[in-house]
Motif scaffolding. Structure first.
Motif, PDB file in Angstrom:
ATOM      1  N   HIS A 237       1.000  -1.210  -0.156  1.00 42.00           N
ATOM      2  CA  HIS A 237       0.007   0.015  -0.075  1.00 42.00           C
ATOM      3  C   HIS A 237       0.956   1.222   0.039  1.00 42.00           C
ATOM      4  O   HIS A 237       0.617   2.364  -0.622  1.00 42.00           O
ATOM      5  N   LEU A 238       2.040   1.256   0.736  1.00 42.97           N
ATOM      6  CA  LEU A 238       2.883   2.320   0.859  1.00 42.97           C
ATOM      7  C   LEU A 238       3.315   2.440  -0.423  1.00 42.97           C
ATOM      8  O   LEU A 238       3.506   3.582  -1.009  1.00 42.97           O
ATOM      9  N   LEU A 239       4.030   1.515  -1.198  1.00 38.30           N
ATOM     10  CA  LEU A 239       4.757   1.602  -2.395  1.00 38.30           C
ATOM     11  C   LEU A 239       3.832   2.076  -3.582  1.00 38.30           C
ATOM     12  O   LEU A 239       4.139   3.064  -4.413  1.00 38.30           O
ATOM     13  N   ALA A 240       2.448   1.767  -3.526  1.00 41.15           N
ATOM     14  CA  ALA A 240       1.536   2.522  -4.352  1.00 41.15           C
ATOM     15  C   ALA A 240       0.991   3.865  -4.143  1.00 41.15           C
ATOM     16  O   ALA A 240       0.961   4.687  -5.166  1.00 41.15           O
ATOM     17  N   ALA A 241       1.209   4.136  -2.662  1.00 46.57           N
ATOM     18  CA  ALA A 241       1.311   5.661  -2.583  1.00 46.57           C
ATOM     19  C   ALA A 241       2.488   6.490  -2.967  1.00 46.57           C
ATOM     20  O   ALA A 241       2.281   7.629  -3.667  1.00 46.57           O
ATOM     21  N   LYS A 246       5.019   9.986  -7.388  1.00 46.60           N
ATOM     22  CA  LYS A 246       5.969  10.265  -8.204  1.00 46.60           C
ATOM     23  C   LYS A 246       5.555  10.028  -9.719  1.00 46.60           C
ATOM     24  O   LYS A 246       6.391  10.309 -10.628  1.00 46.60           O
ATOM     25  N   LYS A 247       4.527   9.504  -9.873  1.00 45.88           N
ATOM     26  CA  LYS A 247       3.970   9.043 -11.220  1.00 45.88           C
ATOM     27  C   LYS A 247       4.770   8.101 -11.930  1.00 45.88           C
ATOM     28  O   LYS A 247       4.845   8.503 -13.287  1.00 45.88           O
ATOM     29  N   GLU A 248       5.300   7.210 -11.377  1.00 46.67           N
ATOM     30  CA  GLU A 248       5.866   6.195 -11.911  1.00 46.67           C
ATOM     31  C   GLU A 248       6.066   5.063 -11.201  1.00 46.67           C
ATOM     32  O   GLU A 248       5.683   4.818  -9.932  1.00 46.67           O
ATOM     33  N   ALA A 249       6.040   3.833 -11.850  1.00 46.43           N
ATOM     34  CA  ALA A 249       5.947   2.624 -10.840  1.00 46.43           C
ATOM     35  C   ALA A 249       7.172   2.229 -10.023  1.00 46.43           C
ATOM     36  O   ALA A 249       8.377   2.663 -10.393  1.00 46.43           O
ATOM     37  N   ILE A 250       6.633   1.582  -8.736  1.00 44.79           N
ATOM     38  CA  ILE A 250       7.984   1.551  -7.747  1.00 44.79           C
ATOM     39  C   ILE A 250       7.830   0.075  -7.521  1.00 44.79           C
ATOM     40  O   ILE A 250       6.673  -0.319  -6.784  1.00 44.79           O
ATOM     41  N   ALA A 251       8.732  -0.718  -7.996  1.00 43.11           N
ATOM     42  CA  ALA A 251       8.454  -2.417  -7.887  1.00 43.11           C
ATOM     43  C   ALA A 251       8.613  -2.900  -6.282  1.00 43.11           C
ATOM     44  O   ALA A 251       8.051  -3.776  -5.838  1.00 43.11           O
ATOM     45  N   ASP A 252       9.684  -2.360  -5.749  1.00 42.31           N
ATOM     46  CA  ASP A 252       9.971  -2.554  -4.181  1.00 42.31           C
ATOM     47  C   ASP A 252      10.775  -1.692  -3.689  1.00 42.31           C
ATOM     48  O   ASP A 252      10.925  -0.515  -4.049  1.00 42.31           O
ATOM     49  N   ILE A 253      11.121  -1.943  -2.429  1.00 40.02           N
ATOM     50  CA  ILE A 253      11.593  -0.608  -1.482  1.00 40.02           C
ATOM     51  C   ILE A 253      13.165  -0.458  -1.926  1.00 40.02           C
ATOM     52  O   ILE A 253      13.596   0.807  -1.877  1.00 40.02           O
ATOM     53  N   VAL A 312      -4.209  15.030  -3.204  1.00 45.59           N
ATOM     54  CA  VAL A 312      -3.624  15.073  -4.404  1.00 45.59           C
ATOM     55  C   VAL A 312      -3.013  13.726  -4.929  1.00 45.59           C
ATOM     56  O   VAL A 312      -2.876  13.207  -5.918  1.00 45.59           O
ATOM     57  N   ASP A 313      -2.471  12.965  -3.709  1.00 46.77           N
ATOM     58  CA  ASP A 313      -1.891  11.403  -4.175  1.00 46.77           C
ATOM     59  C   ASP A 313      -2.101  10.792  -2.751  1.00 46.77           C
ATOM     60  O   ASP A 313      -2.234  11.333  -1.935  1.00 46.77           O
ATOM     61  N   GLY A 314      -1.647   9.540  -3.059  1.00 46.59           N
ATOM     62  CA  GLY A 314      -1.633   8.651  -1.747  1.00 46.59           C
ATOM     63  C   GLY A 314      -0.720   8.937  -0.778  1.00 46.59           C
ATOM     64  O   GLY A 314      -0.963   8.802   0.485  1.00 46.59           O
ATOM     65  N   PHE A 315       0.510   9.598  -0.953  1.00 42.72           N
ATOM     66  CA  PHE A 315       1.272   9.841  -0.200  1.00 42.72           C
ATOM     67  C   PHE A 315       0.894  10.985   0.686  1.00 42.72           C
ATOM     68  O   PHE A 315       1.218  10.793   2.060  1.00 42.72           O
ATOM     69  N   GLU A 316       0.239  11.797   0.322  1.00 38.96           N
ATOM     70  CA  GLU A 316      -0.360  13.025   1.235  1.00 38.96           C
ATOM     71  C   GLU A 316      -1.315  12.263   1.935  1.00 38.96           C
ATOM     72  O   GLU A 316      -1.679  12.783   3.030  1.00 38.96           O
ATOM     73  N   ARG A 317      -2.159  11.251   1.607  1.00 33.96           N
ATOM     74  CA  ARG A 317      -3.465  10.757   2.344  1.00 33.96           C
ATOM     75  C   ARG A 317      -2.591  10.064   3.579  1.00 33.96           C
ATOM     76  O   ARG A 317      -2.959   9.956   4.527  1.00 33.96           O
ATOM     77  N   VAL A 318      -1.428   9.388   3.226  1.00 34.08           N
ATOM     78  CA  VAL A 318      -0.676   8.635   4.412  1.00 34.08           C
ATOM     79  C   VAL A 318      -0.349   9.459   5.213  1.00 34.08           C
ATOM     80  O   VAL A 318      -0.779   9.260   6.615  1.00 34.08           O
ATOM     81  N   ARG A 356      -8.001  -2.484   5.911  1.00 32.86           N
ATOM     82  CA  ARG A 356      -8.918  -1.556   6.431  1.00 32.86           C
ATOM     83  C   ARG A 356      -8.896  -0.147   6.039  1.00 32.86           C
ATOM     84  O   ARG A 356      -9.714   0.830   6.286  1.00 32.86           O
ATOM     85  N   LEU A 357      -7.628   0.167   5.736  1.00 28.18           N
ATOM     86  CA  LEU A 357      -7.210   1.403   5.304  1.00 28.18           C
ATOM     87  C   LEU A 357      -6.595   1.319   3.944  1.00 28.18           C
ATOM     88  O   LEU A 357      -5.585   0.270   4.015  1.00 28.18           O
ATOM     89  N   ARG A 358      -6.754   2.360   3.097  1.00 32.57           N
ATOM     90  CA  ARG A 358      -6.005   2.360   1.819  1.00 32.57           C
ATOM     91  C   ARG A 358      -5.523   3.681   1.505  1.00 32.57           C
ATOM     92  O   ARG A 358      -6.327   4.752   1.851  1.00 32.57           O
ATOM     93  N   TRP A 359      -4.163   3.919   0.782  1.00 32.20           N
ATOM     94  CA  TRP A 359      -3.739   5.130   0.505  1.00 32.20           C
ATOM     95  C   TRP A 359      -4.061   5.445  -0.846  1.00 32.20           C
ATOM     96  O   TRP A 359      -4.228   6.655  -1.192  1.00 32.20           O
ATOM     97  N   THR A 360      -4.533   4.809  -1.780  1.00 33.42           N
ATOM     98  CA  THR A 360      -4.781   4.946  -3.203  1.00 33.42           C
ATOM     99  C   THR A 360      -6.216   4.572  -3.371  1.00 33.42           C
ATOM    100  O   THR A 360      -6.610   3.691  -2.864  1.00 33.42           O
ATOM    101  N   GLN A 361      -6.781   5.328  -4.270  1.00 35.12           N
ATOM    102  CA  GLN A 361      -7.944   5.163  -4.424  1.00 35.12           C
ATOM    103  C   GLN A 361      -8.176   3.685  -5.623  1.00 35.12           C
ATOM    104  O   GLN A 361      -7.322   3.751  -6.508  1.00 35.12           O
TER     105      GLN A 361
END
Length: 362
Positions: A237-241, A246-253, A312-318, A356-361
């Protein structure tokens, strides 16, 4: 003439009471609480103690109520055969003074009579449990099986014969007398109230029943470098946020290394998650089952409106949700004063781990 003396106001203590003392007065010692239980409350407490503190010793525990209990209050069964197998009896007595032999005689008589008649096998052990314990005379008899047997036979006609069934006098004669003579009186024992309390202290029910403060928490472990299986979902969920931010795919930490602020943020969230996990494990055998889960529910209820807001994005939601968790009022929750900021943040990620919580829609 009546004598009198002038009194002065009591000297105030030099320390301030904590919040609980200010609201409810000084704490009452557990052993003092036992004294004010009703007989029914006392049996409930003993059932709780046997079921929780002694659970490793028994396959099942049963409480017997009513006038036809045949001398059994709480029974712990070692095997599946119940009263016909190996079992221990806990006889509950709530009196205003330590138990005397006079109180014990009818109870001992019941065990002898009903086991003789095949209503159950004789228990492996028979414990007298009372909030004020047993008196010196009874304690000395319980410590010497031969003397206890001899005294039981001596007082039978006066103190026991009329007190076993309520419908007949039970005489110590014939086959029954022979049975009593061969009976192992070492099964009869007493448990002190302090021993009860110390064993109960190790159960999840102690703080709910007696109050007090939780013991000091051990320091949580630092998160390992590699993401573990039990934290996989909230990290996803955090990586998706971060990817949405960043508007680009993030595969792993490992992919976060080129964005130090995001890498640092993830490290802080993992530390918080492990902090909350350590809190959960620490409480597992110290509070009533479901208590930590109710704390999670409180945090969820306090942040869900923020989580469902527009960002504006999932990071701001977190960031908004973890910030909101710091202000959720927990004063009414039994664990509220024990939850650190990292616990609150970590619980948000536990909730994300359970979706129960999600950071991206979606």
């Amino acid at each position: 003439m009546t004598d009198f003396r002038e009194v002065s106001p009591p000297t105030l203590p030099k320390t301030l009471p904590n919040v609980g003392q200010f609201q409810s007065g000084p704490p009452i010692a557990p052993i003092a609480r036992l004294m004010i239980y009703s007989p029914d409350d006392w049996e409930t407490f003993i059932e709780e103690w046997v079921s929780a503190a002694l659970s490793a010793s028994y396959k099942s525990v049963a409480r017997f109520t009513g006038s036809g209990d045949k001398g059994i209050d709480v029974a712990g069964f070692v095997d599946a055969n119940g009263l016909n197998g190996v079992w221990d009896n806990f006889q509950c007595k709530h009196y205003a003074q330590p138990l005397s032999p006079t109180v014990a005689w009818p109870e001992i008589g019941k065990i002898l009579w009903f086991s003789f008649n095949g209503h159950y096998t004789a228990p492996r052990a028979y414990y007298l449990v009372a909030p004020r314990g047993v008196g010196t005379k009874l304690n000395l008899l319980l410590g010497h099986a031969a003397n206890l047997k001899a005294e039981t036979k001596k007082v039978w006609a006066k103190n026991i014969a009329e007190s076993i069934t309520g419908t007949q006098s039970v005489d110590l004669t014939g086959a029954f007398a022979a049975y009593v003579d061969k009976f192992d009186f070492s099964i009869f024992k007493a448990i002190s109230p302090r021993e009860l309390i110390e064993q109960h202290r190790k159960t999840p029910y102690f703080f709910e029943r007696f109050g007090g403060e939780l013991p000091a928490r051990p320091l949580p472990e630092k998160p390992p470098e590699a993401v573990q299986g039990h934290e996989q979902r909230y990290v996803e969920h955090l990586l998706a946020a971060y990817a949405e931010h960043k508007k680009e795919a993030i595969a792993d930490i490992a992919a976060l290394k080129k964005w130090k602020p995001l890498s640092d943020h993830l490290n802080r969230q993992r530390e918080s998650f492990y902090h909350a996990e350590a809190f959960r494990v620490f409480l597992r055998e110290k509070v009533d089952p479901g208590t930590f889960e109710s704390l999670q529910d409180e945090i969820h209820d306090g942040v869900i409106d923020t989580a469902e807001g527009t960002f504006v994005d999932g990071f701001e939601r977190v960031k908004a949700v973890t910030q909101a968790s710091q202000t959720v009022p927990l004063d009414a929750h039994p664990l509220g004063s024990s939850a650190f900021v990292k616990d609150r943040h970590g619980i948000c990620h536990q909730l994300a781990n359970d979706d129960r919580l999600r950071w991206t829609q979606p």
